[in-house]
Design an enzyme around this catalytic site. Sequence first.
Site, short mmCIF file in Angstrom:
data_model
loop_
_atom_site.label_atom_id
_atom_site.label_comp_id
_atom_site.label_asym_id
_atom_site.label_seq_id
_atom_site.Cartn_x
_atom_site.Cartn_y
_atom_site.Cartn_z
N HIS A 240 0.82 -1.21 0.00
CA HIS A 240 0.00 0.00 0.00
C HIS A 240 0.86 1.27 0.00
CE1 HIS A 240 -3.06 -3.05 1.06
NE2 HIS A 240 -3.92 -2.21 0.51
N GLU A 352 -3.93 -3.93 9.84
CA GLU A 352 -4.72 -4.43 8.70
C GLU A 352 -6.19 -4.70 8.99
OE1 GLU A 352 -3.00 -7.82 6.69
OE2 GLU A 352 -4.40 -7.58 5.08
CU1 CUO Z 1 -5.97 -2.67 0.32
CU2 CUO Z 1 -7.22 -0.49 2.47
O1 CUO Z 1 -7.43 -1.42 0.81
O2 CUO Z 1 -6.27 -2.27 2.16
#
Ligand code: CUO
Length: 685
Positions: A240, A352
């Site tokens: 990310h 997460e």
């Molecule tokens: Cu991939 Cu927020 O979308 O984790």
Amino acid sequence: MANKKNLLLLFENPGEPVFTQKGTNNAVFDVPSRFLDDRYQSIGAEIQNRFSDDAGERIPVRDIQPPNLDNVGLKQLGKQENFSVFIPKHRKLASALSDIFLKARDIDHLQSLAVYARDRVNPQLFNYALSVALLHRPDTKDLDLPLFIESFPGKFLDSRSFVQAREEATVVPQGSRRPIVIPRDYTASDLEPEHRLWYFREDLGINLHHWHWHLVYPFEASDINIVRKDRRGELFYYMHQQIIARYNFERFSNNLPRVVPFNNLRTTIPEGYFPKLDSLVASRAWPARISDASLRDLNRQADQINLQISTLERWRERFLEAIAQGSVVNQNNQRMALDENTGIDVLGNMMEASILTPNPNFYGDLHNMGHVAISYQHDPDHRHLESFGVMGDSATAMRDPIFYRWHAHIDDLFQQFKERLTPYTQEQLSYPGISITGIQLQPDNGRTNLISTFWQQSDINLAKGMDFVPRGDVFARFTHLQHLPYTINIQANNDSGAPRLGMVRVFIAPKFDERGQPFSFRDHRRFMVEIDKFVANLRPGQNTLKRRSVQSTVTIPYERTFRNLDARPTGNQEQAFNFCGCGWPHHMLIPKGTPQGLQSVLFVMISNYEQDRVQQDLAGTCNDAASYCGVRDRLYPDRRAMGFPFDRINRQGAETLQSFLTPNMGIVDVSIMFNDRVAGPTPRN
Ligand code: CUO
């Protein structure tokens, strides 16, 4: 024993009953009559005959004692509801269903369970749970899952195109059909500056990658090994983080400043987003978010969600407190240190938040519930009976500008940890005896150190995702970014007197910040986009390493995003074609750049492979996007921290990228030039 490939047919036409014809040769499952949905029980024989009369193949389905789906609450999610892995209740259902599939004794049993469940549970939930099971079962993990977009094209394409596609499929015979051309940019006008990024946010390959990533790394499963993959928390952070670095590069290509992190959950969100998508299976338009909307506390009983914004803030405080203290508190109230090797992995699991999080009650579910709070902003108490917006679904979230603002904030939180780590010393960074003396980027056609970008059109088959229309291919043709292939040439000197192995790490970043000023290293490091990483042999003396753009270890090939499954090679060749679908789409490897040429810097480092290597056999694994996706059933194939050497701030005296360099690193200025032309589809081979 059943042919396991037939399981893949169950992904087709998810809104049609299981007994309709599927696949290119119109196969039909011989569904035991007690498997039929209540609606069809009384007319079972009639229906079965109707669909099997001209079937190309009949697939026997073993009659088994049906599982009790009610027991695990699987009917709580209606068939026309939307499904989200970010919603805890949905996650639990997905885990329960994939569990049923994972525990099936053999392929026959699995096929019977899947055929039975298919028409009884939510189709999106079914797709997700069966995908997770097929990816993780030893006897099915070699199957290639069909492209998700083929089953659920409504999550990816302008809703209007389906009206045209239906007409084409119904009126025009197969063979004479023309592709439905998706307009180039259809979700907003130029009045909205954020709309300049439409081609990134709404790209099919990027959204497919994100959906696939979250499928490969499920948050929850009763078999902990499915969740506990090597360094998955760290990869959550890194993959990310790279999305944000790429997005900022793309913003610079469009004269926009870097994304503003969404760090004050009480402020309004100026960026509205109107997705213009229909969920074909749920038969509802995806809700929009108007400009200047704000988050509100949620109380939605149907989703079992009761969430205060202050709770999100409290979870965030605890996350930051853990970083400040250098340790987390686990469920038994013991402190676990966040060390420089595994700390980021623990923090990733907490953020997460998967079931690996050390203390779910205390650290909560900040990342997922942030997605949820944003996605329900338009109907926080369910009074309008609306479902979530695009931020609620991993297949659609990246379409919305707020996705990047949310993840930029999440990344800021992770960076608080990274910034506390002792900077790498010159010794840790260098590779004695190895030096880089030159780097050139050579495009296949054109000037050295110039990357050309342009538009390209590609087709995707809608046939398996449109229910109740005549069979046969119907293609949608859409426009996406593309770049000319290039080769990176690296001159490397090996003065060590013996052959050496090097890990070559390649990054690209904008050369200047949004004000046209040089970057400090501290700022620059977060803009570094990994584009490749490979092992090289270094003979004593001068070496020239050559690396093609298409070999990139962050991307999956163009053909894999836009493949035609039915036209794939078979037999032995198939082995070579096996893959997983996770990976950045190759056509988005390089940002768009500008018509004048966006000044950028290409960075190459050769580190000591003997120190970086992970001893394991990668033969036969799908590993061509390993940097962003890891390797299935293997360790992450690089011992260094993800993002190395840019994952930490600089040592003293290395305040710029130039002064950060050790002899085994090099940089070269490159220009990314966009040409506003449209190339046709690449012929399929
Ligand atoms: Cu991939 Cu927020 O979308 O984790």
